[in-house]
Write an enzyme that holds these catalytic residues in place. Structure first.
Site, PDB file in Angstrom:
ATOM      1  N   LYS A 151     -10.507 -13.033  -6.747  1.00  0.00           N
ATOM      2  CA  LYS A 151     -10.225 -13.664  -5.459  1.00  0.00           C
ATOM      3  C   LYS A 151      -9.034 -14.613  -5.542  1.00  0.00           C
ATOM      4  O   LYS A 151      -8.303 -14.799  -4.565  1.00  0.00           O
ATOM      5  CB  LYS A 151     -11.464 -14.394  -4.951  1.00  0.00           C
ATOM      6  CG  LYS A 151     -12.579 -13.447  -4.511  1.00  0.00           C
ATOM      7  CD  LYS A 151     -12.116 -12.506  -3.399  1.00  0.00           C
ATOM      8  CE  LYS A 151     -13.220 -11.628  -2.865  1.00  0.00           C
ATOM      9  NZ  LYS A 151     -12.775 -10.749  -1.765  1.00  0.00           N
ATOM     10  N   LYS A 153     -24.260  -9.335  -9.559  1.00  0.00           N
ATOM     11  CA  LYS A 153     -25.280 -10.367  -9.495  1.00  0.00           C
ATOM     12  C   LYS A 153     -25.362 -11.089 -10.834  1.00  0.00           C
ATOM     13  O   LYS A 153     -25.063 -10.521 -11.895  1.00  0.00           O
ATOM     14  CB  LYS A 153     -26.647  -9.757  -9.176  1.00  0.00           C
ATOM     15  CG  LYS A 153     -26.675  -8.880  -7.932  1.00  0.00           C
ATOM     16  CD  LYS A 153     -26.549  -9.690  -6.670  1.00  0.00           C
ATOM     17  CE  LYS A 153     -26.740  -8.805  -5.439  1.00  0.00           C
ATOM     18  NZ  LYS A 153     -26.577  -9.536  -4.180  1.00  0.00           N
ATOM     19  N   GLN A 176     -17.712  -5.628 -16.557  1.00  0.00           N
ATOM     20  CA  GLN A 176     -17.670  -5.933 -15.127  1.00  0.00           C
ATOM     21  C   GLN A 176     -16.238  -6.112 -14.620  1.00  0.00           C
ATOM     22  O   GLN A 176     -15.989  -6.085 -13.421  1.00  0.00           O
ATOM     23  CB  GLN A 176     -18.471  -7.207 -14.834  1.00  0.00           C
ATOM     24  CG  GLN A 176     -19.955  -7.090 -15.113  1.00  0.00           C
ATOM     25  CD  GLN A 176     -20.700  -8.382 -14.821  1.00  0.00           C
ATOM     26  OE1 GLN A 176     -20.200  -9.271 -14.127  1.00  0.00           O
ATOM     27  NE2 GLN A 176     -21.907  -8.502 -15.357  1.00  0.00           N
ATOM     28  N   ASN A 196     -11.727  -6.939   4.162  1.00  0.00           N
ATOM     29  CA  ASN A 196     -13.007  -7.600   3.914  1.00  0.00           C
ATOM     30  C   ASN A 196     -13.781  -7.008   2.741  1.00  0.00           C
ATOM     31  O   ASN A 196     -14.520  -7.708   2.055  1.00  0.00           O
ATOM     32  CB  ASN A 196     -13.861  -7.528   5.184  1.00  0.00           C
ATOM     33  CG  ASN A 196     -15.285  -7.957   4.938  1.00  0.00           C
ATOM     34  OD1 ASN A 196     -15.588  -9.131   4.775  1.00  0.00           O
ATOM     35  ND2 ASN A 196     -16.189  -6.974   4.898  1.00  0.00           N
ATOM     36  N   TYR A 234     -15.199 -12.303 -10.639  1.00  0.00           N
ATOM     37  CA  TYR A 234     -15.092 -12.395  -9.181  1.00  0.00           C
ATOM     38  C   TYR A 234     -14.104 -13.491  -8.787  1.00  0.00           C
ATOM     39  O   TYR A 234     -13.236 -13.285  -7.925  1.00  0.00           O
ATOM     40  CB  TYR A 234     -16.469 -12.691  -8.580  1.00  0.00           C
ATOM     41  CG  TYR A 234     -16.460 -12.802  -7.068  1.00  0.00           C
ATOM     42  CD1 TYR A 234     -16.406 -11.660  -6.270  1.00  0.00           C
ATOM     43  CD2 TYR A 234     -16.495 -14.049  -6.449  1.00  0.00           C
ATOM     44  CE1 TYR A 234     -16.393 -11.763  -4.883  1.00  0.00           C
ATOM     45  CE2 TYR A 234     -16.487 -14.162  -5.066  1.00  0.00           C
ATOM     46  CZ  TYR A 234     -16.429 -13.013  -4.284  1.00  0.00           C
ATOM     47  OH  TYR A 234     -16.416 -13.121  -2.903  1.00  0.00           O
ATOM     48  N   GLY A 235     -14.207 -14.668  -9.433  1.00  0.00           N
ATOM     49  CA  GLY A 235     -13.319 -15.762  -9.092  1.00  0.00           C
ATOM     50  C   GLY A 235     -11.858 -15.438  -9.336  1.00  0.00           C
ATOM     51  O   GLY A 235     -11.001 -15.702  -8.489  1.00  0.00           O
ATOM     52  N   ILE A 280     -12.082   1.999  -0.521  1.00  0.00           N
ATOM     53  CA  ILE A 280     -10.778   1.406  -0.817  1.00  0.00           C
ATOM     54  C   ILE A 280     -10.348   1.587  -2.260  1.00  0.00           C
ATOM     55  O   ILE A 280      -9.157   1.404  -2.574  1.00  0.00           O
ATOM     56  CB  ILE A 280     -10.738  -0.087  -0.428  1.00  0.00           C
ATOM     57  CG1 ILE A 280     -11.597  -0.937  -1.366  1.00  0.00           C
ATOM     58  CG2 ILE A 280     -11.167  -0.289   1.015  1.00  0.00           C
ATOM     59  CD1 ILE A 280     -11.399  -2.434  -1.166  1.00  0.00           C
ATOM     60  N   SER A 321     -12.036 -16.314  -1.270  1.00  0.00           N
ATOM     61  CA  SER A 321     -13.200 -17.143  -1.560  1.00  0.00           C
ATOM     62  C   SER A 321     -12.752 -18.402  -2.280  1.00  0.00           C
ATOM     63  O   SER A 321     -11.755 -18.399  -3.003  1.00  0.00           O
ATOM     64  CB  SER A 321     -14.198 -16.385  -2.447  1.00  0.00           C
ATOM     65  OG  SER A 321     -15.229 -17.240  -2.906  1.00  0.00           O
TER      66      SER A 321
END
Length: 363
Positions: A209, A107, A117, A101, A205-206, A70, A151
């Protein structure tokens, strides 16, 4: 919405990105029992192996594989062309369901510097998701469904934003340009090293999302005239590769809500709604409560956790029998919770305070 089942056609077709493992695989497993499902994955070998595994478990599974990365323009272009040629020859669109998805998360122990990142995280989780959505939307049939895997890390990121940023994220008329501008501001602030000082949380990540949740609302407004059902959801903290298999829920549990959103009657859903366990999260994106937990050994019970505080951050959907005054933000003092989940006790991060939402899912 008229109330039809999303994608009600004689030959229904679904597409699931990142479908070769974990929650994506389980979504494909559920959908392929009801409609023809295209399992996509970046790695062709892993994708074909997943299809073979599905067909071994259920010879009647109606599933095929197609390669899709993607975050690659050419890969997405090839996929959309293949989809139109293979499933859109009747001139009435090619598919009925798109489940976005595919995603990545670094990590906690990854040595990559936080600022490095940002690019990979947003390249896949936001820009890649938008790239696929924009390419496939013209192929979606009326009464179709588009589901974004988001999320509650996104709603947690919202709570970590300054009031000014929160108001921009939660604006009722937020547009794509607004979302992209916010993301660019966040990325720039991280590169400058002052993102906390200017009101941003420390979660690539947060925030990615959070942007997905906001874009689901944007798409919902845009696609309403075509009767396409657009929602987003949180799968919960699942035992998958992304969580290093530490989650307290199974991948199958995490797949239930996106499957339901992809197949439920339109009348059962709120356009642009953010869902968890088949329930719409309250009022707006920050309608989430949380519990601050600290592990504590108590005499005779090593699994007791001391809860430093319980916070309800904003009104959410309470049963009709409860007074709306009970939704007023409040804080409770320390209490104790018994835990029988070995995974909670064994998680290394329990040496530090953790944030859980009111459903018991770590944020």
């Amino acid at each position: 919405f008229k109330g039809e089942t999303c994608g009600a056609m004689a030959k229904r077709v679904a597409v699931v990105t990142g479908g070769n493992k974990g929650i994506g695989y389980e979504i494909v497993r559920r959908l392929s029992a009801e409609m023809h499902t295209v399992l996509t994955a970046r790695n062709e070998e892993l994708g074909r192996a997943a299809v073979a595994k599905l067909k071994t478990a259920n010879p009647n599974a109606d599933v095929e594989f197609q390669q899709l990365a993607i975050d690659d323009d050419e890969s997405v272009r090839r996929f959309a062309s293949w989809l139109a040629d293979t499933h859109g020859k009747d001139g009435r669109g090619a598919i009925d369901v798109l489940v976005n998805n595919a995603a990545i998360a670094f990590k906690g122990a990854d040595p990559t510097p936080f600022e490095r990142q940002v690019g990979p995280t947003f390249s896949v989780n936001l820009y890649g998701t938008l790239r696929v959505s924009d390419s496939v939307i013209p192929l979606l049939r009326p009464s179709g469904a588009m589901v974004f895997m988001a999320s509650q890390a996104g709603t947690a990121a919202l709570r970590g934003c300054s009031p000014e940023l929160q108001s921009r994220w939660t604006a009722a008329d937020i547009k794509r340009a607004d979302v992209l501008e916010l993301v660019e501001e966040y990325a720039s602030a991280v590169q400058l090293g002052d993102h906390r000082a200017v009101g941003w949380p420390s979660s690539n990540y947060g925030v990615s999302k959070l942007a997905v949740i906001a874009m689901a609302k944007v798409y919902a407004r845009e696609l309403l005239p075509r009767d396409i059902c657009v929602t987003s959801c949180c799968p919960g903290y699942c035992a998958t590769d992304m969580s290093s298999n530490r989650g307290s829920r199974s991948a199958a549990d995490g797949a239930d809500t996106p499957f339901w959103l992809a197949t439920a009657p339109h009348a059962a859903l709120t356009p642009g709604g953010f869902y968890f366990d088949r329930r719409k999260m309250g009022g707006d994106a920050n309608g989430v409560g949380c519990i601050n937990l600290r592990p504590q050994r108590a005499r005779g019970n090593p699994l007791v956790h001391a809860v430093s505080s319980i916070h309800i951050f904003a009104p959410r959907q309470y049963p009709a029998s409860r007074s709306s005054s009970q939704a007023t933000p409040f804080t409770l003092g320390p209490v104790l919770l018994n835990s029988t989940e070995p995974v909670q006790r064994n998680r290394p991060s329990l040496s530090h305070p953790e944030l859980y939402n009111i459903f018991g899912v770590p944020l």
